[in-house]
Design a protein around this motif. Structure first.
Motif, PDB file in Angstrom:
ATOM      1  N   HIS A 187      -4.564  15.881   4.427  1.00  0.00           N
ATOM      2  CA  HIS A 187      -3.151  15.930   4.750  1.00  0.00           C
ATOM      3  C   HIS A 187      -3.361  16.551   5.889  1.00  0.00           C
ATOM      4  N   ASP A 195       0.688  16.412   7.210  1.00  0.00           N
ATOM      5  CA  ASP A 195       2.075  16.064   6.325  1.00  0.00           C
ATOM      6  C   ASP A 195       2.457  17.835   5.935  1.00  0.00           C
ATOM      7  N   SER A 237      -0.594   7.910  -1.183  1.00  0.00           N
ATOM      8  CA  SER A 237      -1.414   7.188  -0.347  1.00  0.00           C
ATOM      9  C   SER A 237      -2.664   8.394   0.736  1.00  0.00           C
ATOM     10  N   ARG A 244       0.397   3.613   2.178  1.00  0.00           N
ATOM     11  CA  ARG A 244       0.201   4.633   3.299  1.00  0.00           C
ATOM     12  C   ARG A 244       1.774   3.216   3.823  1.00  0.00           C
ATOM     13  N   TRP A 245       1.650   2.597   3.435  1.00  0.00           N
ATOM     14  CA  TRP A 245       2.782   1.728   4.078  1.00  0.00           C
ATOM     15  C   TRP A 245       4.289   1.744   3.337  1.00  0.00           C
ATOM     16  N   THR A 248       0.842  -1.380   0.011  1.00  0.00           N
ATOM     17  CA  THR A 248      -0.093   0.262  -0.004  1.00  0.00           C
ATOM     18  C   THR A 248       0.919   1.212  -0.055  1.00  0.00           C
ATOM     19  N   TRP A 306       5.208   9.980  -2.169  1.00  0.00           N
ATOM     20  CA  TRP A 306       3.832   8.667  -1.275  1.00  0.00           C
ATOM     21  C   TRP A 306       3.145   9.367  -0.653  1.00  0.00           C
ATOM     22  N   CYS A 307       3.179  10.759  -0.412  1.00  0.00           N
ATOM     23  CA  CYS A 307       2.481  11.866   0.606  1.00  0.00           C
ATOM     24  C   CYS A 307       0.629  11.750  -0.348  1.00  0.00           C
ATOM     25  N   TYR A 359       4.984   5.131   2.727  1.00  0.00           N
ATOM     26  CA  TYR A 359       4.992   6.643   2.691  1.00  0.00           C
ATOM     27  C   TYR A 359       5.778   6.678   4.892  1.00  0.00           C
ATOM     28  N   TRP A 360       4.952   6.136   5.169  1.00  0.00           N
ATOM     29  CA  TRP A 360       5.473   5.628   6.967  1.00  0.00           C
ATOM     30  C   TRP A 360       6.569   5.120   6.326  1.00  0.00           C
ATOM     31  N   LYS A 389      -2.955  14.136   8.890  1.00  0.00           N
ATOM     32  CA  LYS A 389      -1.783  13.699   8.502  1.00  0.00           C
ATOM     33  C   LYS A 389      -0.753  14.073   9.023  1.00  0.00           C
TER      34      LYS A 389
END
Length: 231
Positions: A192, A197, A231, A36-37, A34, A227-228, A39-40, A195
């Protein structure tokens, strides 16, 4: 001075190692996981560029058995007596790093000031009775966001963006946007905000200023931006 350089280099090595590891995992997985993964783990690499984890791991050594504090130099993984550099050479390295950091700071400050000055010159308020306020309120309620988010129009032809760390504002273009598309746009910008961002981007800029000599920090910044959004 020597201890400071040791700390900066250690941060750079730690952050670079984590970024190379995660970037390699992305290549091997062929972006099958994903967004999200991805980006994390980019954010985790940024964390290692900024936070001296090697100091935190040495916290138990802060006190000797007789409860006397240890010397400051012992907190660093690179000891002064193991690096055979003259004091003059260390001073030259520090001056080079400092000049680079000052130049990078000045560049980002100039770009920030010029960009936002141009943006704010073209902002006009959204009428209070406009439907966009109702859509924004509904999106905030659905996402359980209670903080006040401002709305404004921009007379320039720009993409919708979120600006403002302490006074978050969604900037919309002047042209008419269908209600269903507008709801998705507002939700996108609110995600955004939720999170944090904008804070991640500012930390990324700070990392570039601190590690301006490391080419991987610039690649990490591009990866964070990519990725921001995904995600």
């Amino acid at each position: 001075m020597h201890a400071w350089l040791n700390s900066v280099v250690a941060l750079s090595v730690a952050g670079s190692s984590m970024f190379i590891l995660y970037y390699g995992m992305t290549v091997i997985s062929r972006e099958a996981l994903t967004a999200r993964w991805y980006y994390w783990n980019r954010k985790l690499a940024l964390f290692f560029f900024l936070v001296p984890v090697f100091l935190l791991l040495n916290v138990p050594l802060l006190l000797r058995k007789n409860h006397q504090p240890i010397e400051e130099e012992q907190l660093f993984s690179v000891q002064q007596n193991t690096v055979w550099l003259t004091e003059n050479f260390v001073q030259i390295l520090f001056i080079i790093w400092l000049v680079g950091a000052i130049v990078a700071s000045g560049w980002f400050l100039f770009m920030y000031q010029s960009g936002y000055r141009k943006l704010y010159r073209n902002l006009i308020p959204v009428p209070k009775d406009h439907e966009v306020w109702r859509i924004l309120a509904q999106q905030q309620s659905d996402m359980k966001l209670k903080n006040r988010i401002r709305l404004t129009y921009c007379q320039e032809n720009i993409s919708p963006i979120l600006v403002g760390l302490f006074k978050p504002t969604i900037v919309l273009p002047m042209y008419g946007i269908p209600s269903d598309e507008l709801a998705m746009i507002l939700k996108h910008e609110l995600i955004h905000y939720k999170k944090k961002d904008l804070w991640v981007k500012r930390l990324g800029i700070f990392a570039i200023i601190l590690h301006w000599y490391n080419p991987l920090i610039y690649l990490l910044q591009k990866e964070l931006t990519k990725w921001c959004e995904l995600s």
